[in-house]
Motif scaffolding. Sequence first.
Motif, PDB file in Angstrom:
ATOM      1  N   GLY A   1      16.391   7.531 -50.904  1.00 14.56           N
ATOM      2  CA  GLY A   1      15.430   6.654 -50.256  1.00 14.56           C
ATOM      3  C   GLY A   1      14.055   7.276 -50.145  1.00 14.56           C
ATOM      4  N   VAL A   2      13.931   8.509 -50.656  1.00 15.64           N
ATOM      5  CA  VAL A   2      12.654   9.210 -50.647  1.00 15.64           C
ATOM      6  C   VAL A   2      12.304   9.688 -52.052  1.00 15.64           C
ATOM      7  CG1 VAL A   2      11.323  11.076 -49.570  1.00 15.64           C
ATOM      8  CG2 VAL A   2      13.216  10.018 -48.325  1.00 15.64           C
ATOM      9  N   MET A   3      13.345  10.041 -52.807  1.00 12.46           N
ATOM     10  CA  MET A   3      13.141  10.537 -54.167  1.00 12.46           C
ATOM     11  C   MET A   3      13.880   9.638 -55.153  1.00 12.46           C
ATOM     12  SD  MET A   3      13.822  14.375 -55.698  1.00 12.46           S
ATOM     13  CE  MET A   3      15.625  14.248 -55.736  1.00 12.46           C
ATOM     14  N   PRO A   4      13.211   9.107 -56.166  1.00 12.05           N
ATOM     15  CA  PRO A   4      13.866   8.221 -57.137  1.00 12.05           C
ATOM     16  C   PRO A   4      15.092   8.894 -57.758  1.00 12.05           C
ATOM     17  CG  PRO A   4      11.498   8.246 -57.481  1.00 12.05           C
ATOM     18  CD  PRO A   4      11.795   9.334 -56.495  1.00 12.05           C
ATOM     19  N   LEU A   5      16.139   8.109 -57.957  1.00 10.95           N
ATOM     20  CA  LEU A   5      17.379   8.632 -58.508  1.00 10.95           C
ATOM     21  C   LEU A   5      17.629   7.998 -59.873  1.00 10.95           C
ATOM     22  CD1 LEU A   5      19.830  10.439 -58.000  1.00 10.95           C
ATOM     23  CD2 LEU A   5      20.955   8.493 -56.899  1.00 10.95           C
ATOM     24  N   GLN A   6      17.432   8.767 -60.909  1.00 13.45           N
ATOM     25  CA  GLN A   6      17.627   8.268 -62.265  1.00 13.45           C
ATOM     26  C   GLN A   6      19.076   7.845 -62.483  1.00 13.45           C
ATOM     27  OE1 GLN A   6      16.416  11.057 -65.283  1.00 13.45           O
ATOM     28  NE2 GLN A   6      17.407   9.920 -66.944  1.00 13.45           N
ATOM     29  N   GLY A   7      19.250   6.662 -63.059  1.00 15.57           N
ATOM     30  CA  GLY A   7      20.597   6.164 -63.319  1.00 15.57           C
ATOM     31  C   GLY A   7      21.187   5.378 -62.170  1.00 15.57           C
ATOM     32  N   SER A   8      20.488   5.327 -61.047  1.00 14.50           N
ATOM     33  CA  SER A   8      20.942   4.528 -59.895  1.00 14.50           C
ATOM     34  C   SER A   8      19.732   3.856 -59.264  1.00 14.50           C
ATOM     35  CB  SER A   8      21.669   5.413 -58.873  1.00 14.50           C
ATOM     36  OG  SER A   8      22.846   5.965 -59.401  1.00 14.50           O
ATOM     37  N   SER A   9      18.985   3.129 -60.092  1.00 13.96           N
ATOM     38  CA  SER A   9      17.711   2.557 -59.649  1.00 13.96           C
ATOM     39  C   SER A   9      17.881   1.513 -58.550  1.00 13.96           C
ATOM     40  CB  SER A   9      16.964   1.950 -60.837  1.00 13.96           C
ATOM     41  OG  SER A   9      17.749   0.969 -61.494  1.00 13.96           O
ATOM     42  N   VAL A  10      18.940   0.718 -58.610  1.00  7.48           N
ATOM     43  CA  VAL A  10      19.146  -0.298 -57.575  1.00  7.48           C
ATOM     44  C   VAL A  10      19.446   0.375 -56.241  1.00  7.48           C
ATOM     45  CG1 VAL A  10      20.619  -2.188 -56.804  1.00  7.48           C
ATOM     46  CG2 VAL A  10      19.914  -2.072 -59.192  1.00  7.48           C
ATOM     47  N   TYR A  11      20.327   1.346 -56.265  1.00 11.52           N
ATOM     48  CA  TYR A  11      20.665   2.078 -55.038  1.00 11.52           C
ATOM     49  C   TYR A  11      19.411   2.698 -54.429  1.00 11.52           C
ATOM     50  CZ  TYR A  11      22.893   5.564 -51.996  1.00 11.52           C
ATOM     51  OH  TYR A  11      23.275   6.335 -50.925  1.00 11.52           O
ATOM     52  N   SER A  12      18.615   3.363 -55.258  1.00  9.69           N
ATOM     53  CA  SER A  12      17.394   3.995 -54.772  1.00  9.69           C
ATOM     54  C   SER A  12      16.436   2.951 -54.195  1.00  9.69           C
ATOM     55  CB  SER A  12      16.716   4.771 -55.904  1.00  9.69           C
ATOM     56  OG  SER A  12      15.656   5.554 -55.417  1.00  9.69           O
ATOM     57  N   ALA A  13      16.323   1.819 -54.849  1.00 10.38           N
ATOM     58  CA  ALA A  13      15.445   0.756 -54.356  1.00 10.38           C
ATOM     59  C   ALA A  13      15.887   0.261 -52.981  1.00 10.38           C
ATOM     60  CB  ALA A  13      15.415  -0.406 -55.355  1.00 10.38           C
ATOM     61  N   THR A  14      17.192   0.099 -52.787  1.00 13.61           N
ATOM     62  CA  THR A  14      17.685  -0.373 -51.486  1.00 13.61           C
ATOM     63  C   THR A  14      17.425   0.660 -50.402  1.00 13.61           C
ATOM     64  OG1 THR A  14      19.947   0.498 -51.814  1.00 13.61           O
ATOM     65  CG2 THR A  14      19.497  -1.750 -52.568  1.00 13.61           C
ATOM     66  N   LYS A  15      17.545   1.931 -50.738  1.00 15.19           N
ATOM     67  CA  LYS A  15      17.352   2.981 -49.744  1.00 15.19           C
ATOM     68  C   LYS A  15      15.869   3.177 -49.409  1.00 15.19           C
ATOM     69  CE  LYS A  15      21.639   3.965 -48.970  1.00 15.19           C
ATOM     70  NZ  LYS A  15      22.236   3.686 -47.641  1.00 15.19           N
TER      71      LYS A  15
END
Length: 285
Positions: free
Chosen positions: A147-161
């Motif tokens: 939720g603070v650092m983009p996570l490659q390969g899990s863009s939807v999860y990162s966006a929600t966080k």
Amino acid sequence: MNPFSFRKRITVPSFAVMTGGTGGIGCEIAGLLLEQGWDVLLLTRQPRKAEEQISGSKGRFEAVFCDLTEPSDLQTVSNAIRDRNQPIELLIHCAGKIQPEATRDITQHSLEEQMAINLTSPILMTSQLLPALSPNGHVMFVNSIAGVMPLQGSSVYSATKFGLRGFARSLALEFSPGTLRVSSIFLAAVDTRMLEQETRDGGSVLNFVNQPLSARYVARMIIRTSEGAGREIFLPRIDGIFAHACLVMPWLLHITTPLLEKVGQIGLRRFLKHKAAASVVAHKE
């Protein structure tokens, strides 16, 4: 009609409402609260499993069916909780869902499920339960370093966080200091079944740059945070510092990722070896 019933009390103990209690972190949080004498109400799709996993000698535990992807379920349960007329001292949003996948492979189902569990349900439930919260209650969002650092390969999860952080920060601005408290806990990898499933699904090796945190340690830190003023905490702290540095300097993540992935691969092999050894011991017992 209430989907569950509560016994009336003369002495009303502290009351906590939580989601995500059948995962490793949630089980630990509930157990610690119960040992402190809290009443804990868990909203889950698996109430029977929760009752088998969670127990406490002092507080009272109840698990109620609620599908967080169904807004009607949230509304029905929220109405029933408000009808109890017992102030909520602690509201913990611990449920989470991650589906590792490249952006080109995102499906509507995975998008909607992650959005509903990670972002929509915490927003709706907080809104619906605000009238039931104690004036000095605490709303806690169990977030992720993603939720603070983009996570490659899990863009939807990162966006929600990222969205959940924005909501929590905006919520906190609606209340004066000394009233309702709002906290977010940003976690790196935690040794839970969710992490194991994420790894099997092709999750990021960056989860293993550091040794995954224990669910017990995380739960204790969450309980400790709940006792103070609303704030953001990062576990481990160094991950929060690095994540914020990457937000200010996006190029930093690009140049460090190759090295971090190599370190993560080593950590992943160590993690899998440890899990295999633990499985052998458990089987022998």
